[in-house]
Design an enzyme around this catalytic site. Structure first.
Site, PDB file in Angstrom:
ATOM      1  N   GLU A 126       0.843  -1.205   0.000  1.00  0.00           N
ATOM      2  CA  GLU A 126       0.000   0.000   0.000  1.00  0.00           C
ATOM      3  C   GLU A 126       0.877   1.254   0.000  1.00  0.00           C
ATOM      4  O   GLU A 126       0.594   2.228  -0.713  1.00  0.00           O
ATOM      5  CB  GLU A 126      -0.922  -0.005   1.223  1.00  0.00           C
ATOM      6  CG  GLU A 126      -1.830   1.217   1.243  1.00  0.00           C
ATOM      7  CD  GLU A 126      -2.608   1.359   2.536  1.00  0.00           C
ATOM      8  OE1 GLU A 126      -3.063   0.353   3.087  1.00  0.00           O
ATOM      9  OE2 GLU A 126      -2.740   2.511   2.994  1.00  0.00           O
ATOM     10  N   SER A 222       0.282  -9.472   7.105  1.00  0.00           N
ATOM     11  CA  SER A 222      -0.923  -8.651   7.271  1.00  0.00           C
ATOM     12  C   SER A 222      -0.653  -7.558   8.298  1.00  0.00           C
ATOM     13  O   SER A 222      -0.520  -7.825   9.493  1.00  0.00           O
ATOM     14  CB  SER A 222      -2.087  -9.538   7.715  1.00  0.00           C
ATOM     15  OG  SER A 222      -3.109  -8.736   8.277  1.00  0.00           O
ATOM     16  N   ASN A 224      -2.527  -5.055   9.457  1.00  0.00           N
ATOM     17  CA  ASN A 224      -3.519  -4.781  10.515  1.00  0.00           C
ATOM     18  C   ASN A 224      -3.548  -5.895  11.551  1.00  0.00           C
ATOM     19  O   ASN A 224      -3.792  -5.646  12.729  1.00  0.00           O
ATOM     20  CB  ASN A 224      -4.896  -4.469   9.908  1.00  0.00           C
ATOM     21  CG  ASN A 224      -5.651  -5.697   9.493  1.00  0.00           C
ATOM     22  OD1 ASN A 224      -6.418  -6.249  10.269  1.00  0.00           O
ATOM     23  ND2 ASN A 224      -5.427  -6.165   8.269  1.00  0.00           N
ATOM     24  N   SER A 266      -8.026  -9.410   6.862  1.00  0.00           N
ATOM     25  CA  SER A 266      -7.872 -10.279   5.690  1.00  0.00           C
ATOM     26  C   SER A 266      -8.051 -11.762   6.025  1.00  0.00           C
ATOM     27  O   SER A 266      -7.905 -12.615   5.146  1.00  0.00           O
ATOM     28  CB  SER A 266      -6.489 -10.045   5.057  1.00  0.00           C
ATOM     29  OG  SER A 266      -5.489 -10.026   6.054  1.00  0.00           O
TER      30      SER A 266
END
Ligand code: SF4
Length: 307
Positions: A126, A222, A224, A266
């Site tokens: 990102e 991941s 988060n 996710s």
């Protein structure tokens, strides 16, 4: 044993949309359907879609001219779109609309002549995508220590943005440090840390203090999910990230009566059910859910895969 189940947990609207986009592309486009990068950062989701015909690649040079390629939920730099156009690729964009919002801010802030300070982790997909919107005007900072080392052209013309999946309390510290250095600092109209990240962090806060141990279901890459583990640890509770029930270790559970359980945005919900089933195989389990928010947000699909 009691399981304190954090809510919300697991899939967010951006992840559900991204997975559905690949599923629909697999139904409607000639195979193979290529996906640039992991569609979302979860090994189970990727393996499942691979089993149905998706081919995951790192870069567009692995995609044959004219083939269908899906861009992942984390977004891409404009240069990637230009390259896909040049190659005549059939692009279906699964970038989360909340990431697209941050890209638009990057363009707007850079366009008015500001240095854009992006708070985020180097190397995350990102972040690479957002940096690509205005590479010469954007600088990346990861933490408070990085703020002191920043060099900007005009300290009166500085804006900040953040990665969507950071820890809210850590970002608040970084932004406070930025504001102390650049009193005229401007930021986004609404938080860049997305609703799903915020809700999952609040939910972990609601369970961590009452738990002997917190388990977070999610993959290592991941962001988060990693932040949920760190948050529980900062609150003083041992916490572990597990990809699935097979990741449980008996020694973690010894003497633990209350287990906090969550999952990153996710991670598929069925993996949480499987962890509870694995805990049940060790003895009786009472499940108590603690909900801090209800999530009803849904994002529209892109025209390329709409019914
Ligand atoms: Fe979008 Fe947030 Fe989900 Fe990422 S975690 S896909 S930004 S809703």
């Amino acid at each position: 044993m009691t399981v304190l189940l954090a809510a919300p947990r697991s899939f967010c609207a951006g992840v559900e949309r991204a997975i559905e986009i690949v599923e629909r592309a697999l139904q409607r486009r000639p195979h193979p359907v290529y996906v640039r990068k992991q569609i979302v950062h979860n090994s189970h989701v990727v393996a499942d879609l691979e089993g149905r015909g998706a081919v995951f690649v790192d870069e567009l040079d692995e995609v044959p001219d004219g083939a269908t390629v899906v861009f992942s939920a984390h977004g891409v730099a404009p240069a990637v779109r230009v390259e896909a156009d040049r190659r005549g690729l059939d692009v279906i964009d699964a970038t989360c609309p909340l990431v697209t919002k941050v890209h638009a801010e990057a363009r707007r802030f850079a366009g008015r002549g500001d240095t854009v300070i992006l708070v985020g982790h180097a190397g995350h997909e990102e972040v690479e995508g957002t940096l690509g919107e205005a590479p010469r005007r954007t600088v990346l900072v990861a933490d408070v220590a990085g703020v002191a080392a920043l060099r900007v052209k005009d300290p009166d013309r500085v804006s900040y943005l953040t990665q969507t999946t950071l820890a809210a309390d850590e970002v608040a510290e970084v932004v406070a440090a930025l504001r102390a250095r650049f009193p005229k600092l401007r930021g986004p109209g609404s938080d860049d840390i997305c609703y799903a990240t915020t809700n999952r962090q609040e939910a972990v806060k609601a369970i961590a203090r009452d738990a002997d141990l917190v388990l977070v279901v999610g993959s290592r890459n991941s962001s988060n999910s990693q932040r949920l583990v760190e948050l529980a640890k900062r609150l003083g509770t041992p916490a572990y990230l597990i990809d699935d029930a097979a990741g449980l270790r008996a020694e973690w559970l010894t003497g633990a009566r209350v287990i906090g359980l969550s999952a990153g945005a996710s991670a598929p919900p069925r993996l949480v059910d499987e962890v509870i089933a694995a805990l049940r195989s060790r003895g009786p389990v009472t499940v108590e859910e603690r909900a801090v928010a209800a999530e009803r947000l849904q994002f529209a699909l892109p025209p390329a895969v709409r019914p």
